[in-house]
Design an enzyme around this catalytic site. Structure first.
Site, PDB file in Angstrom:
ATOM      1  N   HIS A 157       0.880  -1.036  -0.358  1.00 17.54           N
ATOM      2  CA  HIS A 157       0.007  -0.027  -0.329  1.00 17.54           C
ATOM      3  C   HIS A 157       0.919   1.367   0.516  1.00 17.54           C
ATOM      4  CE1 HIS A 157      -3.009  -2.254   1.277  1.00 17.54           C
ATOM      5  NE2 HIS A 157      -2.711  -3.598   1.862  1.00 17.54           N
ATOM      6  N   SER A 278      15.695  22.301 -14.094  1.00 14.20           N
ATOM      7  CA  SER A 278      13.890  22.773 -14.390  1.00 14.20           C
ATOM      8  C   SER A 278      14.773  24.431 -14.745  1.00 14.20           C
ATOM      9  CB  SER A 278      13.528  23.208 -13.139  1.00 14.20           C
ATOM     10  OG  SER A 278      13.106  24.100 -12.993  1.00 14.20           O
ATOM     11  N   LYS A 284      16.528  21.735  -9.202  1.00 15.30           N
ATOM     12  CA  LYS A 284      16.012  20.547  -9.548  1.00 15.30           C
ATOM     13  C   LYS A 284      16.614  19.575 -10.150  1.00 15.30           C
ATOM     14  CE  LYS A 284      12.251  20.184  -9.622  1.00 15.30           C
ATOM     15  NZ  LYS A 284      10.641  20.279 -10.496  1.00 15.30           N
ATOM     16  N   GLU A 291      10.495   9.424 -16.464  1.00 11.95           N
ATOM     17  CA  GLU A 291       9.061   9.693 -16.275  1.00 11.95           C
ATOM     18  C   GLU A 291       7.873   9.061 -17.471  1.00 11.95           C
ATOM     19  OE1 GLU A 291      10.106  13.872 -14.280  1.00 11.95           O
ATOM     20  OE2 GLU A 291       8.338  13.786 -14.644  1.00 11.95           O
TER      21      GLU A 291
END
Ligand code: ARG
Length: 460
Positions: A157, A278, A284, A291
């Site tokens: 979970h 970024s 970043k 992704e």
């Protein structure tokens, strides 16, 4: 002028819109090598069977070689007016060798031709995917061996459940990829029958030798029913299904990478080579490659669903609908190849923060099961009772904002006075994973053996 390949009975030339909806050359040019190989096998069979003369067959074969090098050298002219790769090759052959070119299409149709080409294409793609998947398994198994004893939180979970080893987690994917390779190998086995010689749908009156062309193209045998041979696309569906499952596996891993690399988790660090910055936030480090691996399965599952819908309710034998099999299929196969390559790069470069992993592994009372198991073993207590007592200990620790291993013996005995001194020793994460030696369990000893077994099996 009406179409050169089939225009005999036509007076008017095709409408521009027909040309646009009908032409497949923009995508089926990808089949050029398979198309030429199929034609070469066909023409030598025709000559051997005495269906065409040896001299014409020779001219045709040499013409086909020339076309192959023209296409590979970027010198071949493609035009929508010529519909598809099959007509392009034949039209160019006529330019190169004259009327003898017209004999190539004896005892054959574009229906068995395209089915043959597509099977050959998918077969090649499966072979490349298998190699790539083996490479990724190898990268994972190597990392797993290096991290056989690195503890991390195991989740159910996505809540901290029990400590596991990072190597064990990586080997879970090695198992998944092994099944993916098995599914692709199964699809390959079933697809490896030759449609060539089924002709349009009914077979042919020419004395062809289908075994000969099947063998020349590396097929195990000719497909047994001509109607099935030209109308079956389940080889593509099956391959897409296997590809979709593999892609979904890779996306699960990619998602884990994204989570682990997030500073809030901070379990792994991705390399500069597989992250981006970024344009506004200088701090970043974005896991773009992961992704995109997470996102790409949509294309593959989409291709599977699209082709299922094309095929659903389609009457035998060939129908032009089936031309819609190609774009999604080609895209899916190359997308999966790219996903595998990106994942391998990410894995090879991946670094772990072992301190964070260990600390996170101990959070959330992850060794509570170890304590319960210990009470069962040490005090011959039924597991349910041990579970109850441990639950109370966890609740006491939580109320006092302490991890389990910071509790004193007195505190534990306050809950149940039978708890022995050595109960404290089972609360460490290292001890927890080391004890999980059941077959398939997470103990470093198991992981080391499993990783070595895989590395040996994968070679290198
Ligand atoms: N481009 C066609 C396809 O991919 C080739 C077969 C055409 N057959 C036909 N009967 N028009 O399906």
């Amino acid at each position: 002028m009406a179409n050169r390949m089939w225009g005999g009975r036509f007076g008017e030339k095709p409408d521009e819109i027909l040309e646009e909806i009908n032409a497949s050359i923009d995508f089926d040019r990808a089949l050029y090598a398979q198309d030429i190989a199929g034609s070469k096998a066909h023409v030598s069979m025709l000559a051997k069977q005495g269906i065409i003369g040896a001299e014409d067959a020779d001219k045709i074969a040499r013409g086909l070689d020339t076309i192959l090098s023209e296409i590979e050298g970027g010198k071949f002219k493609f035009t929508r007016a010529l519909e598809d790769i099959h007509t392009h090759v034949e039209a160019r052959l006529a330019e190169l060798i004259g009327p003898a070119a017209g004999r190539l299409h004896t005892a054959r149709s574009r229906n068995d031709q395209v089915a043959t080409d597509t099977r050959l294409y998918v077969r090649d793609a499966i072979d490349r995917l298998d190699k790539a998947l083996a490479g990724l398994q190898h990268a994972l198994a190597e990392k797993a061996l290096a991290h056989a004893a690195t503890v991390m939180p195991g989740f159910t979970h996505l809540q901290t459940a029990q400590p596991v080893t990072f190597g064990h987690h990586l080997l879970a994917y090695v198992e998944m990829l092994a099944r993916d390779r098995g599914r692709l190998a199964d699809a390959r086995k079933r697809l490896n029958e030759s449609p060539l010689g089924a002709a349009a749908l009914a077979g042919t009156s020419f004395p062809i030798d289908r075994d000969m062309t099947a063998k020349a193209l590396g097929f195990d045998r000719p497909a047994a029913n001509s109607l099935d041979a030209v109308s079956d696309r389940d080889f593509a569906l099956e391959t897409l299904a296997a590809a979709a499952i593999a892609a979904v596996h890779l996306s699960r891993f990619a998602e884990e990478i994204v989570i682990w690399a997030s500073p809030s988790f901070g379990l792994v660090k991705l390399s500069d080579r597989f992250t981006t910055g970024s344009s506004i936030m200088p701090q970043k480090r974005n896991p773009d490659a992961a992704e995109l691996v997470r996102a790409k399965p949509g294309r593959i599952v989409g291709a599977l669903v699209q082709l299922l819908i094309v095929m659903k309710g389609l009457p035998l034998a060939y129908a032009k609908d089936m031309q819609e099999d190609k774009e999604g299929l080609f895209d899916a196969l190359s997308t999966l190849a790219l996903m595998i390559a990106a994942t391998e790069g990410i894995v090879r470069d991946l670094e772990t923060d072992e301190k964070r992993m260990k600390a996170a592994a101990g959070e959330g009372y992850s060794t509570a099961t170890d304590l319960a198991d210990f009470l069962v073993q040490k005090l011959a207590m039924p597991f349910r009772e041990a579970h109850e007592i441990t639950g109370k200990i966890v609740s006491h620790a939580a109320a006092n904002e302490k991890p389990l291993h910071r509790l004193s013996l007195a505190e534990m005995q306050g809950i149940d006075k039978r708890i022995p001194q050595d109960a404290l020793s089972v609360l460490s994460v290292a001890r927890s994973v080391a004890s999980r030696t059941s077959y398939g369990g997470t103990a470093p000893k198991n992981v080391r053996a499993a990783a070595r077994k895989w590395l040996k099996r994968l070679g290198k």
